[in-house]
Design a protein around this motif. Structure first.
Motif, mmCIF file in Angstrom:
data_model
loop_
_atom_site.group_PDB
_atom_site.id
_atom_site.type_symbol
_atom_site.label_atom_id
_atom_site.label_comp_id
_atom_site.label_asym_id
_atom_site.label_seq_id
_atom_site.Cartn_x
_atom_site.Cartn_y
_atom_site.Cartn_z
ATOM 1 N N CYS A 158 37.640 45.786 46.486
ATOM 2 C CA CYS A 158 36.611 45.126 47.593
ATOM 3 C C CYS A 158 35.328 45.563 46.809
ATOM 4 O O CYS A 158 34.988 46.212 46.107
ATOM 5 C CB CYS A 158 36.638 45.667 48.897
ATOM 6 S SG CYS A 158 36.164 47.189 49.251
ATOM 7 N N PRO A 159 34.412 44.600 47.234
ATOM 8 C CA PRO A 159 32.858 44.761 46.633
ATOM 9 C C PRO A 159 32.188 46.176 46.708
ATOM 10 O O PRO A 159 32.379 46.803 47.612
ATOM 11 C CB PRO A 159 32.120 43.685 47.455
ATOM 12 C CG PRO A 159 33.132 42.877 48.238
ATOM 13 C CD PRO A 159 34.216 43.792 48.374
ATOM 14 N N THR A 160 31.557 46.297 45.801
ATOM 15 C CA THR A 160 30.549 47.558 45.531
ATOM 16 C C THR A 160 29.188 47.069 45.781
ATOM 17 O O THR A 160 28.894 45.975 45.964
ATOM 18 C CB THR A 160 30.682 48.141 44.376
ATOM 19 O OG1 THR A 160 30.208 47.288 43.237
ATOM 20 C CG2 THR A 160 32.154 48.556 44.012
ATOM 21 N N SER A 180 28.673 42.978 45.406
ATOM 22 C CA SER A 180 27.897 42.506 46.804
ATOM 23 C C SER A 180 26.864 41.762 46.348
ATOM 24 O O SER A 180 26.647 40.671 46.988
ATOM 25 C CB SER A 180 28.118 43.452 47.693
ATOM 26 O OG SER A 180 26.815 44.109 47.749
ATOM 27 N N GLN A 181 25.961 42.250 45.584
ATOM 28 C CA GLN A 181 24.705 41.621 45.151
ATOM 29 C C GLN A 181 24.884 40.424 44.257
ATOM 30 O O GLN A 181 24.343 39.591 44.480
ATOM 31 C CB GLN A 181 23.715 42.682 44.240
ATOM 32 C CG GLN A 181 22.407 42.377 44.378
ATOM 33 C CD GLN A 181 21.797 42.532 45.823
ATOM 34 O OE1 GLN A 181 21.966 43.569 46.361
ATOM 35 N NE2 GLN A 181 21.290 41.425 46.305
ATOM 36 N N ILE A 202 27.364 32.983 46.120
ATOM 37 C CA ILE A 202 27.467 32.201 47.191
ATOM 38 C C ILE A 202 26.321 31.449 47.617
ATOM 39 O O ILE A 202 26.391 30.291 47.941
ATOM 40 C CB ILE A 202 27.740 33.349 48.556
ATOM 41 C CG1 ILE A 202 29.284 33.784 48.517
ATOM 42 C CG2 ILE A 202 27.731 32.478 49.777
ATOM 43 C CD1 ILE A 202 29.384 35.031 49.588
ATOM 44 N N LEU A 233 27.752 38.894 44.356
ATOM 45 C CA LEU A 233 28.430 37.808 45.280
ATOM 46 C C LEU A 233 27.384 37.020 46.135
ATOM 47 O O LEU A 233 27.509 35.852 46.550
ATOM 48 C CB LEU A 233 29.347 38.582 46.387
ATOM 49 C CG LEU A 233 30.822 38.585 46.074
ATOM 50 C CD1 LEU A 233 31.510 39.494 47.150
ATOM 51 C CD2 LEU A 233 31.293 37.259 46.116
ATOM 52 N N ILE A 234 26.391 37.784 46.828
ATOM 53 C CA ILE A 234 25.467 36.865 47.685
ATOM 54 C C ILE A 234 24.694 35.978 46.637
ATOM 55 O O ILE A 234 24.610 34.829 46.930
ATOM 56 C CB ILE A 234 24.516 37.816 48.265
ATOM 57 C CG1 ILE A 234 23.613 36.927 49.173
ATOM 58 C CG2 ILE A 234 23.232 38.222 47.192
ATOM 59 C CD1 ILE A 234 22.846 37.797 49.920
ATOM 60 N N GLY A 235 24.558 36.172 45.530
ATOM 61 C CA GLY A 235 24.057 35.224 44.242
ATOM 62 C C GLY A 235 24.997 34.124 44.191
ATOM 63 O O GLY A 235 24.533 32.917 44.035
ATOM 64 N N LEU A 277 36.997 35.854 48.446
ATOM 65 C CA LEU A 277 36.111 35.702 49.247
ATOM 66 C C LEU A 277 35.340 34.436 49.044
ATOM 67 O O LEU A 277 34.890 33.528 49.913
ATOM 68 C CB LEU A 277 35.106 36.772 49.233
ATOM 69 C CG LEU A 277 35.650 38.236 49.528
ATOM 70 C CD1 LEU A 277 34.515 39.300 49.174
ATOM 71 C CD2 LEU A 277 35.947 38.315 51.084
ATOM 72 N N SER A 309 44.163 43.183 57.217
ATOM 73 C CA SER A 309 42.854 43.360 56.738
ATOM 74 C C SER A 309 42.444 44.882 56.704
ATOM 75 O O SER A 309 41.442 45.227 57.118
ATOM 76 C CB SER A 309 41.681 42.502 57.081
ATOM 77 O OG SER A 309 41.874 41.265 56.946
ATOM 78 N N GLU A 332 42.307 47.260 54.102
ATOM 79 C CA GLU A 332 41.822 46.967 52.904
ATOM 80 C C GLU A 332 40.898 45.973 52.591
ATOM 81 O O GLU A 332 41.189 44.928 52.932
ATOM 82 C CB GLU A 332 42.553 47.701 51.548
ATOM 83 C CG GLU A 332 43.312 48.916 51.697
ATOM 84 C CD GLU A 332 42.382 50.013 51.992
ATOM 85 O OE1 GLU A 332 41.286 50.063 51.333
ATOM 86 O OE2 GLU A 332 43.050 51.164 52.616
ATOM 87 N N GLY A 333 39.967 46.017 51.663
ATOM 88 C CA GLY A 333 39.096 44.843 51.503
ATOM 89 C C GLY A 333 39.650 44.161 50.462
ATOM 90 O O GLY A 333 40.958 44.222 50.042
ATOM 91 N N THR A 334 39.126 42.748 50.503
ATOM 92 C CA THR A 334 39.649 41.612 49.550
ATOM 93 C C THR A 334 38.626 41.302 48.303
ATOM 94 O O THR A 334 37.540 41.752 48.379
ATOM 95 C CB THR A 334 39.513 40.537 50.418
ATOM 96 O OG1 THR A 334 40.225 40.642 51.700
ATOM 97 C CG2 THR A 334 40.194 39.210 49.666
#
Lengths: 509, 509
Positions: free
Chosen positions: A2-4, A8-9, A15, A11-13, A67, A58, A60-62
């Motif tokens: 799952c994202p760290t 996650s930073q 998305i 990922l937001i980019g 996502l 859910s 654990e994370g994906t």
């Protein structure tokens, strides 16, 4: 998996890139407005992409890949409200600038209850309310109070609540029990949030009197005054008239001048639900529809409708400063203590709620970007489309029939089966009305399955199901689009009608 | 000058870049948490950048350059809730993934009132409510109903409204007038939204009985039962107990088992305001704090608090399916007609409001990303920080004094002037209490002006102003950060104290 913090930073980019692609293509007429999938089919589509809708497993994370797949599916299977063919609701395409402002509000994640926690968003909210008040005109320009709230229903609740507190100053402390039997009045075409307000505020639907309207959806003032007198005659205490600027279905406007005179005579609070219609104030050509609105004690105005702001963006305004604080203030010391910096600028204690999103900022940035003139162009374009559509219905040789002459940017109409042409509701046999009640949903369903334009339908009183097309925040729609739409609707209608005439397909009607 | 279809698309891209830069730097401890500017100074700053806050002269639009300047200023002068030094409120840093999901929800601009208009967002909302219910446990896992709503206050209103409808089935129609005198109960430390609910629902504050708490902020069950019996003795009708999981100031938890037994005995509706505390359910180590909560008739849970979602993300849950529809449903035919596709999946008629933002989607994507285990880590890290901070206060040699032993992730404490050490509130002379009432805001003001950590303060009953530090969605904070913070607070305290001893600076206290 799952994202760290880093991913996650990233990922937001990623998305955000998908979102910007989506927004660039939202006007694309070749895309289906909606892809009709039932709840079970949606489950299957997400499961097949490795990211089931259920959260049951859910723990654990994906991984980011799944996502992103979920984001793509959410974009693909949601209704494209930004399409020129989305004509279903009083909201539609959100303008990119106000959308960017909305994203900024979420990124800041500031709660606009105190100036300390949200100085910029607080200051901006005050400025935007000033501007809306100035659009209403005097006495609002000089003296007003207000709030941005999560939706027009809540604005109507504020209207009733302030009215009640003015009429019955012990209400906040004593409550309804042991007080007078208060009654409120609204029109038969008013939004159902007045009804819900009667549930929630303890007024009771028995004490919300529904007043008949003329054919265009405007309340009949004589009937209102009769009802007020009748209520008084049996010892009840009238306190509130809930008027409407732009009724939900017909787009009717109540006669505000007449209502204000009645309210003055009987000392009642006049509130206008202008969630849909108040945007007329922005157009010099159409603001006459709001004539007299400045005499109202309070007013609801939803910029997330005709002005094209993203949901939610809804304002409540009153010309009685101090009434919000007096009716809603609880003086919570943990939040609104006077020993805080700039505490006298806090907005939060005026509200019924606590946490507040900075919705005013998006209207502020949009206003800066386009100016009042830009909003006027938007409103006037919507009117032009509605005028064009109404004319085309009238000129359709009976294929389509108007339910009622248009007041605003709602056009209400039927597709009429060939044997029923020319159709007039007044003289139609009940059999014909039954047929329209079934034909309209069948056409809508055909259009939905084809991904074609989404247009709402409903019955109204004795009138069977009819289409209500609305032109909200509609700069991306051209007049010729509407001609094509009517042609296609006629084809859908014929298809439905032909199919219904074959005995084995009868169940579809 | 003002944006066109093309440039507005460019602008959203440019604003997004600014937002992503902002988010990348939000953990940067060298940045001030807030830059204190009064309303007039803010006006000047925006005016100097060519984009005044006022909309008075905004008849025409503004060039993109000025719009971007406004965005930069909004980012610069807003409070940095994403900073590890933002410890002021029960919400804080929003996680980037849920933020991206929030952006998606705004970009879609779908209204989650009907399945037709928002199939994906509707399906997701149902799944997330299922998951939250499963976290509560049986009977919720098997049988529940719920909604995402704009804020915890509204969830508390729903609790009262459903309770009222169960106890007084004619309420919706008849209203309060002519019915029994209903009374509700809550604790003296409960959130002020219960009080506001008494204003708005026509209950009246006279009929909302406040029950004393123990020192930790939990309601005293014996006192509650006494109050219920006293109300009954004078002919009033008790119907509702509003409990709290995680009080706003002390972080206290009511004894839910005891309350459930009392409510069963007297046939009252038990609602738990778990806006702040329900997140404990996610951690196997801390969920014991919620013991008995599954017996509540309804529950509020705000994922925008300890779970780190952006505002708003708030859920209301009840174990009584059908009660939402029965208490709030208005069956508006223009929206919820049964002849629509999949109309039985519509969520909108269960609500008090109308338009609904798809807030559940951000919790869904966040849950997919991190899993229940990820939320448990977040909650447990917050607890570890609070434990560490509490220990450090205890070990400060009297520089700081605890107001009360910690129950949750709130730590309440004073900085104590040297002559008053060691400080205990019980035995302190009133002069000492007066001093603390002034010293605490003075320290806060110093810290604000320095851009240092933001920490809330308030009085409580007879206790003078004290700091309440909270650790919300706090993965970016390390234990050593807190040691440094306490050292700095001591220095601010000493500075305030020294200054106050010089006669010409006395006014600052």
């Amino acid at each position: 998996m799952c994202p760290t913090a880093d991913t996650s930073q990233d990922l937001i980019g990623q998305i955000t890139l998908l979102l910007c692609d989506y927004l660039r293509s939202q006007g694309d007429q070749s895309q289906p407005v909606s892809r009709v999938l039932g709840p079970e089919q949606l489950q299957q589509v997400f499961a097949a992409a490795g990211i089931p809708l259920s959260l049951e497993d859910s723990h654990e994370g994906t991984a980011p890949k799944e996502l992103l797949a979920a984001v793509r599916l959410a974009l693909q299977y949601s209704v494209r409200t930004g399409s020129p063919k989305f004509l279903n609701q009083l909201y539609a395409r959100a303008d990119p600038i106000s959308l960017a402002a909305d994203w900024l509000v979420s990124a800041l994640n500031c709660n606009v209850h105190t100036y300390e926690a949200a100085p910029v968003l607080t200051a901006v909210e005050v400025e935007v309310l000033d501007k809306l008040a100035a659009c209403i005109g005097e006495p609002y320009t000089s003296t007003h109070d207000g709030l941005f709230v999560p939706g027009g229903s809540l604005s109507n609740y504020y209207g009733i609540h302030l009215a009640r507190n003015r009429a019955d100053p012990q209400y906040k402390q004593r409550g309804s029990y042991g007080g007078p039997c208060m009654v409120a009045f609204t029109s038969e075409h008013a939004h159902y949030s007045y009804l819900k307000a009667a549930f929630v505020t303890g007024l009771g639907t028995d004490n919300l009197i529904s007043i008949p309207c003329d054919a265009a959806g405007g309340i009949l003032p004589d009937k209102l005054e009769q009802a007020i007198n009748s209520a008084k005659a049996v010892g009840k205490v009238p306190f509130f008239v809930g008027a409407t600027a732009g009724t939900t279905v017909l787009g009717g406007f109540d006669p505000f001048q007449d209502l204000a005179a009645i309210c003055t005579r009987h000392n009642l609070w006049l509130h206008i639900d202008g969630a849909w219609g108040a945007a007329c104030l922005l157009s010099p050509r159409h603001r006459h529809l709001m004539e007299g609105c400045e005499q109202a004690d309070s007013l609801a105005w939803n910029p997330h409708k005709l002005m094209g702001l993203p949901l939610q963006c809804a304002a409540f305004l009153t010309r009685h400063p101090g009434m919000l604080k007096a009716s809603c203030g609880a003086n919570a010391s943990y939040l609104f203590g006077e020993d805080r910096l700039h505490a006298d600028y806090d907005l939060g204690d005026k509200t019924m709620l606590c946490g507040r999103r900075g919705d005013a900022f998006k209207l502020w940035l949009e206003w800066k970007a386009y100016g009042t003139a830009g909003f006027a162009r938007k409103v006037e374009h919507s009117f032009r489309l509605a005028e064009h559509f109404e004319k085309a219905v009238r000129a359709s040789g009976g294929k389509f029939a108007l339910v009622q002459a248009r007041s605003y940017v709602n056009v209400c109409f039927w597709w009429v089966p060939p044997p029923m042409r020319p159709f007039t509701a007044d003289s139609a046999p009940s059999e014909a009305l039954d047929t329209l009640a079934k034909v309209t949903p069948a056409i809508k369903s055909k259009m939905q399955h084809a991904g074609d334009a989404l247009i709402n339908f409903q019955p109204l009183g004795s009138l069977p199901n009819f289409f209500r097309i609305v032109f909200s925040s509609a700069l991306s729609i051209r007049e010729e689009d509407l001609d094509g739409l009517l042609n296609r609707m006629d084809q859908y209608g014929q298809g439905v009608w032909q199919a219904a005439r074959q005995p084995d397909l009868q169940p579809m009607l």
